[in-house]
Design a protein around this motif. Sequence first.
Motif, PDB file in Angstrom:
ATOM      1  N   ALA A   1       0.848  -1.091   0.099  1.00 17.44           N
ATOM      2  CA  ALA A   1       0.064  -0.006   0.115  1.00 17.44           C
ATOM      3  C   ALA A   1       0.927   1.247   0.051  1.00 17.44           C
ATOM      4  O   ALA A   1       0.574   2.364  -0.486  1.00 17.44           O
ATOM      5  N   LYS A   2       1.962   1.182   0.643  1.00 19.81           N
ATOM      6  CA  LYS A   2       2.668   2.495   0.746  1.00 19.81           C
ATOM      7  C   LYS A   2       3.638   2.598  -0.430  1.00 19.81           C
ATOM      8  O   LYS A   2       3.512   3.597  -1.081  1.00 19.81           O
ATOM      9  N   GLU A   3       3.988   1.469  -1.210  1.00 24.49           N
ATOM     10  CA  GLU A   3       4.641   1.596  -2.481  1.00 24.49           C
ATOM     11  C   GLU A   3       3.596   2.198  -3.386  1.00 24.49           C
ATOM     12  O   GLU A   3       3.964   2.908  -4.258  1.00 24.49           O
ATOM     13  N   LYS A   4       2.458   1.821  -3.384  1.00 21.11           N
ATOM     14  CA  LYS A   4       1.492   2.323  -4.543  1.00 21.11           C
ATOM     15  C   LYS A   4       1.240   3.846  -4.326  1.00 21.11           C
ATOM     16  O   LYS A   4       1.059   4.538  -5.280  1.00 21.11           O
ATOM     17  N   SER A   5       1.054   4.113  -2.940  1.00 22.12           N
ATOM     18  CA  SER A   5       0.726   5.608  -2.822  1.00 22.12           C
ATOM     19  C   SER A   5       1.917   6.247  -3.199  1.00 22.12           C
ATOM     20  O   SER A   5       1.823   7.680  -3.631  1.00 22.12           O
ATOM     21  N   SER A   6       3.359   5.964  -2.962  1.00 16.91           N
ATOM     22  CA  SER A   6       4.549   6.837  -3.426  1.00 16.91           C
ATOM     23  C   SER A   6       4.933   6.498  -4.689  1.00 16.91           C
ATOM     24  O   SER A   6       6.089   6.956  -4.759  1.00 16.91           O
ATOM     25  N   ASN A   7       4.146   5.694  -5.494  1.00 18.47           N
ATOM     26  CA  ASN A   7       4.775   5.459  -6.839  1.00 18.47           C
ATOM     27  C   ASN A   7       5.851   4.913  -7.132  1.00 18.47           C
ATOM     28  O   ASN A   7       6.664   5.178  -7.944  1.00 18.47           O
ATOM     29  N   LYS A   8       6.168   3.881  -6.040  1.00 18.66           N
ATOM     30  CA  LYS A   8       7.432   3.021  -5.974  1.00 18.66           C
ATOM     31  C   LYS A   8       7.079   1.754  -6.915  1.00 18.66           C
ATOM     32  O   LYS A   8       6.068   1.295  -7.084  1.00 18.66           O
ATOM     33  N   PRO A   9       8.358   1.259  -7.221  1.00 21.38           N
ATOM     34  CA  PRO A   9       7.993  -0.095  -8.087  1.00 21.38           C
ATOM     35  C   PRO A   9       7.404  -1.231  -7.308  1.00 21.38           C
ATOM     36  O   PRO A   9       7.653  -1.171  -5.827  1.00 21.38           O
ATOM     37  N   PRO A  10       6.471  -2.117  -7.532  1.00 20.57           N
ATOM     38  CA  PRO A  10       5.632  -2.958  -6.579  1.00 20.57           C
ATOM     39  C   PRO A  10       6.380  -4.233  -6.241  1.00 20.57           C
ATOM     40  O   PRO A  10       5.746  -5.233  -6.460  1.00 20.57           O
ATOM     41  N   ARG A  11       7.438  -3.990  -5.370  1.00 16.29           N
ATOM     42  CA  ARG A  11       8.338  -5.130  -4.989  1.00 16.29           C
ATOM     43  C   ARG A  11       7.203  -6.074  -3.905  1.00 16.29           C
ATOM     44  O   ARG A  11       7.103  -7.480  -4.086  1.00 16.29           O
ATOM     45  N   ALA A  12       6.649  -5.413  -2.899  1.00 17.95           N
ATOM     46  CA  ALA A  12       5.929  -6.268  -1.938  1.00 17.95           C
ATOM     47  C   ALA A  12       4.711  -6.724  -2.654  1.00 17.95           C
ATOM     48  O   ALA A  12       4.103  -7.738  -2.674  1.00 17.95           O
TER      49      ALA A  12
END
Length: 175
Positions: free
Chosen positions: A148-159
Amino acid sequence: MARKNQKAPWEPEEEIIWVSKSEMKRDMEALQKLGVELVDLSSSTLKKMPLSEDLLDAVLDAQRFKNEARRRQLQRIGKLMQFEDAEQIQAALDKIRNKHSQNTAVLHKLEQLRDRVVEQGDAAIDQVMELYPEADRQRLRQLARQAAKEKSSNKPPRAFREIFQILKQLNDEAL
């Protein structure tokens, strides 16, 4: 005196089934198409198919050939197919294709479950725990928060990807 060509009234008449030349050609083309499908399979899959030794050798040869030799070999396969049980071969091919589509459907369900885990959090993780009791609840919660954190900060979806891999592994172990 009875005629030579006439049958006696007490003899049953045999039914003669006429097959047109066009119908015979259509049947032969259908067998050739089935042979082409066999040529497109891998050698390990071919060995599982209900094929005679001659037909298997012909199909393996056709996989090696190019251009005109391949065309002639496909015609030979069509002729050999006349002596095979085409329905049984077709059923085996359908089974192979269906297995692939079943795997695709399972992967789609796992993707949907992963999406729910990321969006809904604990409610979806509870569903996962019902399906796969051996799952690590704490690790799934941690990955869901990270995704969820990666999605909100537009980071690569590793998790996000790691959740899917965990679900896939759990599903494979359950089978």
